[in-house]
Design a protein around this motif. Structure first.
Motif: not given
Ligand code: TRP
Length: 335
Positions: A9-13, A42, A47, A133, A137, A140-141, A151, A155
């Motif tokens: 699981l990974t993601g960006d704002r 994601m 976030q 937050y 997160q 999310d994971i 990450v 992170q």
């Molecule tokens: N915090 C990460 C960022 O600022 C975005 C993010 C939200 C994220 N939830 C996550 C990254 C879960 C990894 C896993 O880019």
């Protein structure tokens, strides 16, 4: 369902288009991981609202930007599931349950949160939403039961905090429905410095080169890049350490021999910053050109891009429903 492959699981704002720092810090890893894992990516719009709650329209607009960047660099929707955070309501339920398992003091000590509070000047007036937050997160994971989280270095405290929460949850509710995860930080560079060389590349610090920047803008940015402030005349010996141009060449130029030669030349004197920067511009353009072209092509059909994301979200919802069913069961909430 395929349980053989590890879950990622990974993601960006979505607070802006993605930049080279994102590429080095996580996108490159995701391109590799999508070949061997079940990867969820994601778009963290909720976030993003922790810092942009007063500008939701902007967050909305950047969701498509980020999706375009993902697809342009080669995230393959057949191998990776891209989804929108706000559409997975189970995440917010899980966050509320998790909030009981974390102290406010612990959140205030989270190094990443601490730095961000300073950078953004929130001080004592930090909102509850921002402060917590990392808990969101953790949800999310853990809702996809991810074991791997690629990450950037900054992170890692989030991963630590996630695992604390997961352990507390499993212990308190006498279960093993949630699993611990591991953060993977890329080897080359956990963090790419910004143009100013002072801090990591970040949109809010105004020191970023975006994946979608046009060639002219890249040129302008590289020309402003921090080198060696004591390297005044071309004939002067220059410093390579801390020189951002060389940091970028190390990362983006595959011709390592050429980079080694340039470094020697710079150190002994006789290599001017302008010549050096022109070379970096060429290297960056080689890297960014195909990404930019693909992005433009995709941007011609934004509905299709949005469809890919919505389909991914639909698939993700099923997982969320299943995990929350298990969570409610062990919390005696299964009425
Ligand atoms: N915090 C990460 C960022 O600022 C975005 C993010 C939200 C994220 N939830 C996550 C990254 C879960 C990894 C896993 O880019």
């Amino acid at each position: 369902m395929n349980h053989q492959k590890p879950i990622v699981l990974t993601g960006d704002r979505p607070t802006g288009p993605l930049h080279l720092g994102h590429y080095v810090g996580s996108l490159a890893n995701r391109l590799l991981l999508q070949q061997t894992t079940k990867q969820y990516i994601m778009i963290a719009d909720v976030q993003a609202l922790t810092t942009h709650f007063d500008d939701p329209k902007k967050v909305h607009e950047h969701v498509i930007d980020v999706a375009l960047d993902y697809l342009a660099v080669g995230i393959d929707p057949n191998n990776s599931t891209i989804f929108i955070q706000s559409m997975i309501h189970e995440l917010f339920e899980l966050t509320v349950y998790f909030l009981n398992l974390v102290t406010v003091n612990r959140l205030k000590r989270n190094p990443t949160v601490k730095t961000e509070i300073q950078q953004k000047g929130y001080g004592e007036n930090v909102s509850a939403g921002f402060l917590m937050y990392p808990v969101s997160q953790a949800a999310d994971i853990s809702f996809v039961k991810a074991t791997i989280v690629p990450v950037g270095e900054d992170q890692l405290p989030m991963i630590e905090q996630t695992n604390e929460i997961v352990r507390a949850f499993n212990r308190i509710y006498n279960t093993n429905v949630l699993v611990e995860c591991k953060g993977i930080v890329p080897e080359i560079a956990g963090r790419l410095p910004g143009l100013d060389g002072k801090a990591k590349m970040s949109k809010s610090l105004g020191n970023a080169i975006f994946l979608s920047d046009e060639p002219d803008l890249i040129k302008e940015k590289v020309m402003k890049m921090y080198t060696d402030p004591n390297h005044i005349h071309v004939k002067d010996p220059g410093k390579v350490e801390g020189n951002v141009v060389f940091t970028y060449l190390d990362v983006f130029d595959s011709d390592k021999k050429k980079v080694a030669e340039l470094k020697q030349h710079y150190q002994r004197g006789g290599l001017g910053d302008v010549v050096l920067k022109k070379y970096l511009i060429e290297v960056l353009e080689n890297f960014l050109h195909p990404i930019r072209q693909r992005r433009k092509q995709l941007a011609q059909n934004k509905d299709e891009v949005m469809n890919i994301v919505l389909q991914g979200t639909e698939r993700t919802r099923e997982i969320a429903a299943q995990t929350l069913k298990e969570v409610r069961e062990v919390m005696f909430l299964d009425y």
